[in-house]
Scaffold this motif. Structure first.
Motif, short mmCIF file in Angstrom:
data_model
loop_
_atom_site.label_atom_id
_atom_site.label_comp_id
_atom_site.label_asym_id
_atom_site.label_seq_id
_atom_site.Cartn_x
_atom_site.Cartn_y
_atom_site.Cartn_z
N LEU A 21 0.83 -1.21 0.00
CA LEU A 21 0.00 0.00 0.00
C LEU A 21 0.86 1.26 0.00
N GLN A 22 1.98 1.22 0.72
CA GLN A 22 2.89 2.37 0.75
C GLN A 22 3.46 2.62 -0.64
N LEU A 23 3.89 1.55 -1.34
CA LEU A 23 4.48 1.70 -2.66
C LEU A 23 3.43 2.15 -3.68
N ARG A 24 2.23 1.61 -3.59
CA ARG A 24 1.16 2.06 -4.49
C ARG A 24 0.88 3.55 -4.28
N SER A 25 0.84 3.99 -3.04
CA SER A 25 0.62 5.41 -2.76
C SER A 25 1.79 6.26 -3.25
N GLU A 26 3.01 5.78 -3.03
CA GLU A 26 4.21 6.50 -3.48
C GLU A 26 4.17 6.76 -4.98
N ILE A 27 3.74 5.76 -5.74
CA ILE A 27 3.77 5.88 -7.20
C ILE A 27 2.49 6.51 -7.75
N PHE A 28 1.34 5.96 -7.40
CA PHE A 28 0.11 6.39 -8.03
C PHE A 28 -0.45 7.70 -7.47
N VAL A 29 -0.16 8.02 -6.23
CA VAL A 29 -0.68 9.25 -5.63
C VAL A 29 0.38 10.36 -5.65
N ASN A 33 1.00 12.51 -8.91
CA ASN A 33 0.21 13.65 -8.46
C ASN A 33 -1.28 13.44 -8.75
N CYS A 34 -1.79 12.29 -8.30
CA CYS A 34 -3.16 11.90 -8.61
C CYS A 34 -3.87 11.48 -7.32
N VAL A 35 -4.85 12.27 -6.93
CA VAL A 35 -5.63 11.93 -5.74
C VAL A 35 -6.76 11.00 -6.17
N TYR A 36 -6.73 9.78 -5.67
CA TYR A 36 -7.79 8.82 -5.99
C TYR A 36 -7.86 7.79 -4.86
N GLN A 37 -8.91 7.00 -4.85
CA GLN A 37 -9.13 6.01 -3.81
C GLN A 37 -8.46 4.69 -4.20
N ASP A 38 -7.24 4.49 -3.75
CA ASP A 38 -6.50 3.26 -4.06
C ASP A 38 -7.07 2.06 -3.32
N ILE A 39 -7.42 2.24 -2.08
CA ILE A 39 -7.94 1.13 -1.28
C ILE A 39 -9.42 0.98 -1.64
N ASP A 40 -9.70 -0.03 -2.46
CA ASP A 40 -11.00 -0.15 -3.12
C ASP A 40 -11.76 -1.44 -2.81
N TYR A 41 -11.30 -2.19 -1.83
CA TYR A 41 -11.93 -3.47 -1.46
C TYR A 41 -11.87 -4.51 -2.58
N ASP A 71 -15.52 -12.71 -19.65
CA ASP A 71 -14.82 -13.96 -19.92
C ASP A 71 -13.31 -13.77 -19.88
N HIS A 72 -12.87 -12.64 -19.36
CA HIS A 72 -11.44 -12.37 -19.33
C HIS A 72 -10.95 -12.12 -17.90
N ALA A 73 -9.68 -12.32 -17.73
CA ALA A 73 -9.02 -12.00 -16.46
C ALA A 73 -8.45 -10.59 -16.58
N GLY A 74 -7.97 -10.06 -15.47
CA GLY A 74 -7.44 -8.70 -15.51
C GLY A 74 -6.18 -8.55 -14.67
N ILE A 75 -5.39 -7.57 -15.04
CA ILE A 75 -4.19 -7.20 -14.29
C ILE A 75 -4.29 -5.72 -13.99
N GLY A 76 -3.97 -5.35 -12.76
CA GLY A 76 -4.03 -3.94 -12.38
C GLY A 76 -2.95 -3.57 -11.38
N ARG A 77 -2.90 -2.28 -11.09
CA ARG A 77 -1.95 -1.71 -10.13
C ARG A 77 -0.51 -2.11 -10.47
N ILE A 139 -5.87 10.94 -15.69
CA ILE A 139 -4.74 10.45 -16.47
C ILE A 139 -5.27 9.73 -17.71
N PRO A 140 -4.74 10.05 -18.91
CA PRO A 140 -5.19 9.36 -20.12
C PRO A 140 -4.89 7.85 -20.04
N HIS A 141 -5.91 7.04 -20.31
CA HIS A 141 -5.81 5.59 -20.31
C HIS A 141 -6.35 5.03 -21.62
N ILE A 142 -6.02 3.80 -21.87
CA ILE A 142 -6.55 3.07 -23.02
C ILE A 142 -6.84 1.63 -22.58
N GLY A 143 -7.96 1.09 -23.01
CA GLY A 143 -8.25 -0.31 -22.76
C GLY A 143 -7.36 -1.16 -23.66
#
Length: 147
Positions: A21-29, A33-41, A71-77, A139-143
């Motif tokens: 969680l510390q590393l995710r906050s260090e990078i993504f927040v 410079n992005c304020v968002y809810q990382d801890i999402d259950y 029908d697909h799996a996902g990868i995130g963070r 932040i610009p994203h693409i599927g």
């Protein structure tokens, strides 16, 4: 050298969870410079792919199994600690994540929501763009999909 391990949420130690969680906050927040809810259950339902170097976490992803809606799996963070990126650990952690999905869920179709500036990185791993670019947390994203 990167030592990669896979754990369920319940298998994570408190120290590992805190470090992730510390590393995710260090990078993504902070870094992005992005304020968002990382801890999402969603962590409780993910497999955590953790890249260690010298007893510290330097790379990480979380993967999700296909569910009844898709029908697909996902990868995130997907992340690599700033000072370690030149070592190409992003490829190692993503290749490990893809293998986990193939071995655990017996799926090859994987979807991700990629930051647009990393499109070429994901292309090199076999992902192709699907749909139009969009903003996610400013932040610009693409599927992207790997079949």
């Amino acid at each position: 050298m990167l030592n990669i391990i896979v754990k369920t949420f319940k298998e994570l130690t408190l120290e590992e969870l805190y470090a992730i969680l510390q590393l995710r906050s260090e990078i993504f927040v902070v870094e992005q410079n992005c304020v968002y809810q990382d801890i999402d259950y969603k962590d409780q339902n993910a497999l955590h792919i953790i890249g260690y170097k010298n007893d510290g976490i330097v790379a990480y992803t979380r993967v999700f199994k296909p569910d009844e809606n898709f029908d697909h799996a996902g990868i995130g963070r997907v992340l690599v600690k700033f000072g370690e990126r030149h070592l190409k650990y992003g490829y190692a952690i993503m290749e490990a994540s893809i293998r986990v999905i193939e071995d655990t869920y017996h799926k090859t179709k994987i979807r991700i929501s990629a930051q647009a500036h990393l499109k070429r990185f994901y292309n090199n791993l076999g992902f192709v763009e699907i749909g139009e670019q969009y903003l996610e947390d400013g932040i610009p994203h693409i599927g992207m999909e790997k079949v």
